[in-house]
Design a protein around this motif. Structure first.
Motif, PDB file in Angstrom:
ATOM      1  N   MET A  42       0.834  -1.196   0.000  1.00 62.00           N
ATOM      2  CA  MET A  42       0.000   0.000   0.000  1.00 62.00           C
ATOM      3  C   MET A  42       0.874   1.253   0.000  1.00 62.00           C
ATOM      4  N   PRO A  44       2.099   5.144   1.068  1.00 60.33           N
ATOM      5  CA  PRO A  44       2.176   5.784   2.395  1.00 60.33           C
ATOM      6  C   PRO A  44       0.813   6.333   2.783  1.00 60.33           C
ATOM      7  N   ARG A  45       0.532   6.280   4.070  1.00 58.52           N
ATOM      8  CA  ARG A  45      -0.802   6.691   4.517  1.00 58.52           C
ATOM      9  C   ARG A  45      -0.737   7.779   5.581  1.00 58.52           C
ATOM     10  N   PHE A  46      -1.644   8.712   5.479  1.00 62.37           N
ATOM     11  CA  PHE A  46      -1.794   9.743   6.502  1.00 62.37           C
ATOM     12  C   PHE A  46      -3.267  10.089   6.627  1.00 62.37           C
ATOM     13  N   HIS A  47      -3.609  10.710   7.755  1.00 65.19           N
ATOM     14  CA  HIS A  47      -4.977  11.163   7.961  1.00 65.19           C
ATOM     15  C   HIS A  47      -4.906  12.383   8.861  1.00 65.19           C
ATOM     16  N   LEU A  60       1.203   6.824   9.257  1.00 67.80           N
ATOM     17  CA  LEU A  60       1.293   5.394   9.565  1.00 67.80           C
ATOM     18  C   LEU A  60       2.696   4.887   9.244  1.00 67.80           C
ATOM     19  N   GLN A 129       7.918   3.676   7.720  1.00 71.48           N
ATOM     20  CA  GLN A 129       7.273   4.431   6.640  1.00 71.48           C
ATOM     21  C   GLN A 129       6.937   5.879   7.016  1.00 71.48           C
ATOM     22  N   ALA A 133       5.299   8.738   4.624  1.00 70.36           N
ATOM     23  CA  ALA A 133       3.955   9.236   4.937  1.00 70.36           C
ATOM     24  C   ALA A 133       3.971  10.743   5.157  1.00 70.36           C
ATOM     25  N   SER A 137       1.960  13.463   2.987  1.00 70.73           N
ATOM     26  CA  SER A 137       0.987  14.348   3.636  1.00 70.73           C
ATOM     27  C   SER A 137       1.217  15.812   3.281  1.00 70.73           C
ATOM     28  N   TRP A 308      -5.476   2.416  13.189  1.00 71.79           N
ATOM     29  CA  TRP A 308      -5.561   3.410  12.134  1.00 71.79           C
ATOM     30  C   TRP A 308      -7.011   3.840  11.908  1.00 71.79           C
ATOM     31  N   PRO A 309      -7.363   5.134  11.678  1.00 76.66           N
ATOM     32  CA  PRO A 309      -6.409   6.231  11.473  1.00 76.66           C
ATOM     33  C   PRO A 309      -5.961   6.940  12.740  1.00 76.66           C
TER      34      PRO A 309
END
Ligand SMILES: [Zn+2]
Length: 331
Positions: A42, A44-47, A60, A129, A133, A137, A308-309
């Motif tokens: 997946m 990179p993830r952010f919220h 994350l 990561q 991330a 972002s 998450w998140p």
């Protein structure tokens, strides 16, 4: 329907074997049965959300997966018969303890500050990561002016430096309690580290490239570490382990490090000691005090190992507590 709108499998059939080979060679091309290939890792993830005027972004870093055999060591006060229904309630029947790893980026308008900064794949292969991330972002590591550490454990601090030489946040000041800094750097303390030399080496590697940039602070309730961010002592997991409270426009969020690693088992049984704590009795007191405070204040909370998140609230539930996740909201 012209040829280009036909399902890929039929196009391949029309094109013959050579055409099918060409289609299969294209990136993302369908398999012969028309099903697209799996997409793999997946991105990179952010919220993010706002707490008053402060923008809070979760990054994350990855996750850690413990084995089933480890659970009893993790909760030495538990019995398998007590653990089983709690795991069933968490739908964690097959796998061992799963812990996401995250970090929290604060844009207060005066500072761009990171609360903890993730780990690195050299220590835990499934972490590291945070930098990706952070960039995804919309920020760069060079823009981070402060890293606030809850404690100097590898999946919270190794993001500072992967090689012990390079500063991943070249312009940042690192803030950590004087007690935790001493615990990880004073040779006289080494025998007290439950995880031994591997953790000691990682902690020292993380902070080594920041000489003159480390601000050690007193572990004092309400100490304002940067404008609008206040320290909440939470000793036990490590001697200088702390949470951070962010307050703006009458809104607050408390972000913890390791008050809980698993949000079902540990909140239902907050008085169970944790095997990896330096002082597990003190860790219990910090956990109960923090959870009680959050349940009474009903404020938003986050934590490095929160699902998450990474935002939720704490309520009372019988003798223990329950984590109520805040669903991802986009407006
Ligand atoms: Zn941790």
């Amino acid at each position: 329907m012209n040829e280009s709108t036909l399902p890929l499998a039929r196009r391949a059939a029309l094109l013959g074997a050579a055409g099918a080979a060409t289609l299969a060679a294209l990136p993302g091309a369908a398999q012969a049965n028309g099903v697209p290939p799996q997409r793999g890792p997946m991105p990179p993830r952010f919220h993010r959300l706002k707490v008053g005027d402060v923008e809070v972004t979760t990054l994350l870093d990855g996750a850690m997966q413990g084995t089933n055999a480890n659970i009893q060591n993790f909760f030495p006060d538990s019995t398998p018969a007590e653990i089983a229904p709690l795991r069933e309630r968490a739908f964690a029947i097959e796998a061992g303890l799963h812990q996401p790893v995250g970090a929290y980026l604060l844009n207060t308008g005066r500072n761009l500050a990171l609360i903890d900064c993730g780990g690195h794949s050299s220590f835990i292969p499934t972490t590291g990561q945070t930098l990706a991330a952070l960039r995804a972002s919309g920020y760069t590591p060079e823009q981070v002016d402060t890293v606030l550490l809850t404690h100097i454990h590898p999946e919270h601090a190794l993001g500072l430096s992967y090689d012990g030489t390079t500063r991943n946040f070249p312009n940042a000041e690192v803030v950590v309690t004087q007690i935790d800094h001493q615990f990880w750097t004073d040779p006289a303390m080494e025998s007290r580290v439950p995880q031994g030399q591997r953790f000691i080496e990682a902690a020292r590697r993380a902070i080594r490239p920041y000489p003159g940039r480390i601000r050690t602070v007193e572990m004092r309730q309400g100490l304002e570490v940067i404008p609008g961010v206040f320290l909440e002592p939470a000793p036990g997991h490590t001697p200088g382990h702390v949470s951070f409270r962010v307050t703006s426009q009458n809104q607050s969020i408390l972000i913890w490090g390791d008050i809980a690693h698993q949000m079902v088992i540990q909140l239902a049984r907050p008085r169970w000691r944790v095997g990896v704590d330096v002082d597990s009795a003190m860790g219990v007191e910090s956990r109960v005090r923090t959870l009680t405070m959050l349940a009474e204040e009903r404020i938003l909370m986050g934590g490095v190992h929160v699902p998450w998140p990474g935002f939720g609230r704490i309520i009372r539930d019988g003798e223990g507590f329950l984590y109520v996740p805040r669903p991802a909201q986009f407006a």
